[in-house]
Scaffold this motif. Structure first.
Motif, PDB file in Angstrom:
ATOM      1  N   ASP A   1      17.643  -8.296 -24.188  1.00  0.00           N
ATOM      2  CA  ASP A   1      16.301  -8.787 -24.527  1.00  0.00           C
ATOM      3  C   ASP A   1      15.460  -7.696 -25.186  1.00  0.00           C
TER       4      ASP A   1
ATOM      5  N   ASN B   1      14.003  -7.385 -29.061  1.00  0.00           N
ATOM      6  CA  ASN B   1      12.569  -7.208 -29.318  1.00  0.00           C
ATOM      7  C   ASN B   1      12.222  -5.826 -29.864  1.00  0.00           C
TER       8      ASN B   1
ATOM      9  N   SER C   1       7.694  -9.350 -19.710  1.00  0.00           N
ATOM     10  CA  SER C   1       7.713  -9.988 -18.395  1.00  0.00           C
ATOM     11  C   SER C   1       9.012  -9.714 -17.662  1.00  0.00           C
TER      12      SER C   1
ATOM     13  N   THR D   1      -3.160 -14.991 -28.376  1.00  0.00           N
ATOM     14  CA  THR D   1      -1.756 -15.116 -28.792  1.00  0.00           C
ATOM     15  C   THR D   1      -1.043 -13.781 -28.665  1.00  0.00           C
TER      16      THR D   1
ATOM     17  N   GLU E   1      18.629  -7.744 -19.528  1.00  0.00           N
ATOM     18  CA  GLU E   1      17.346  -7.107 -19.852  1.00  0.00           C
ATOM     19  C   GLU E   1      17.486  -6.189 -21.069  1.00  0.00           C
TER      20      GLU E   1
ATOM     21  N   LYS F   1      11.801  -4.753 -16.732  1.00  0.00           N
ATOM     22  CA  LYS F   1      11.612  -4.164 -18.066  1.00  0.00           C
ATOM     23  C   LYS F   1      10.823  -2.854 -18.032  1.00  0.00           C
TER      24      LYS F   1
ATOM     25  N   LYS G   1      -0.367 -13.120 -25.003  1.00  0.00           N
ATOM     26  CA  LYS G   1       0.720 -14.000 -24.568  1.00  0.00           C
ATOM     27  C   LYS G   1       2.076 -13.475 -25.040  1.00  0.00           C
ATOM     28  N   ASP G   2       2.154 -13.077 -26.307  1.00  0.00           N
ATOM     29  CA  ASP G   2       3.402 -12.519 -26.845  1.00  0.00           C
ATOM     30  C   ASP G   2       3.825 -11.269 -26.087  1.00  0.00           C
ATOM     31  N   THR G   3       2.877 -10.389 -25.837  1.00  0.00           N
ATOM     32  CA  THR G   3       3.163  -9.142 -25.120  1.00  0.00           C
ATOM     33  C   THR G   3       3.676  -9.420 -23.717  1.00  0.00           C
ATOM     34  N   MET G   4       3.013 -10.313 -23.022  1.00  0.00           N
ATOM     35  CA  MET G   4       3.427 -10.643 -21.655  1.00  0.00           C
ATOM     36  C   MET G   4       4.819 -11.271 -21.635  1.00  0.00           C
ATOM     37  N   GLU G   5       5.118 -12.084 -22.640  1.00  0.00           N
ATOM     38  CA  GLU G   5       6.436 -12.706 -22.716  1.00  0.00           C
ATOM     39  C   GLU G   5       7.524 -11.658 -22.955  1.00  0.00           C
ATOM     40  N   ILE G   6       7.269 -10.728 -23.839  1.00  0.00           N
ATOM     41  CA  ILE G   6       8.253  -9.691 -24.168  1.00  0.00           C
ATOM     42  C   ILE G   6       8.479  -8.748 -22.993  1.00  0.00           C
TER      43      ILE G   6
END
Length: 126
Positions: A68, A72, A28, A18, A65, A32, A21-26
């Protein structure tokens, strides 16, 4: 026939997956890391400075970007009391925790380009 291995479904493993997954989403997207790297190297920068430094990015994409990354907690946005109004962006303390990762990615990229150049040079030597 060999039995296929399964991923450990313990709570620790699920938390780790998890977190990845969170890191990759933030983080991606195409831009960035480039934006973060630019701000880490250049310090506080105005929108137009970033637009000039991040080669190839459109103003609309940069704006999205930045929003976003601000959402975050990776960068902060400061509206300056100027005419016309200008906005400055900088990496937050929390965003700075990504510096070692970005430095390692840059180091890997440099080594990769060197290896690729050496291999290309070797192939064209004949």
């Amino acid at each position: 026939m060999r039995k296929s291995q399964t991923i450990n479904n313990t709570g620790i493993c699920k938390k780790r997956i998890t977190a990845i997954k969170d890191t990759m989403e933030i983080l991606s997207g195409k831009w960035k890391f480039h934006i973060l790297g630019t701000l880490l190297e250049g310090g506080s920068m105005h929108f137009m400075e970033l637009l000039r430094e991040v080669d190839g990015i459109a103003a609309k994409v940069l704006s999205k970007e930045l929003q976003d990354m601000e959402m975050n907690l990776l960068i902060s946005r400061t509206v300056l009391n100027t005419k016309p109004i200008t906005v400055a962006y900088e990496v937050t303390e929390y965003g700075r925790t990504l510096k070692p990762i970005i430095d390692e990615i840059a180091k890997w990229g440099t080594a990769y380009r060197t290896a690729l150049y050496d291999k290309t040079a070797e192939l064209t030597k004949d």
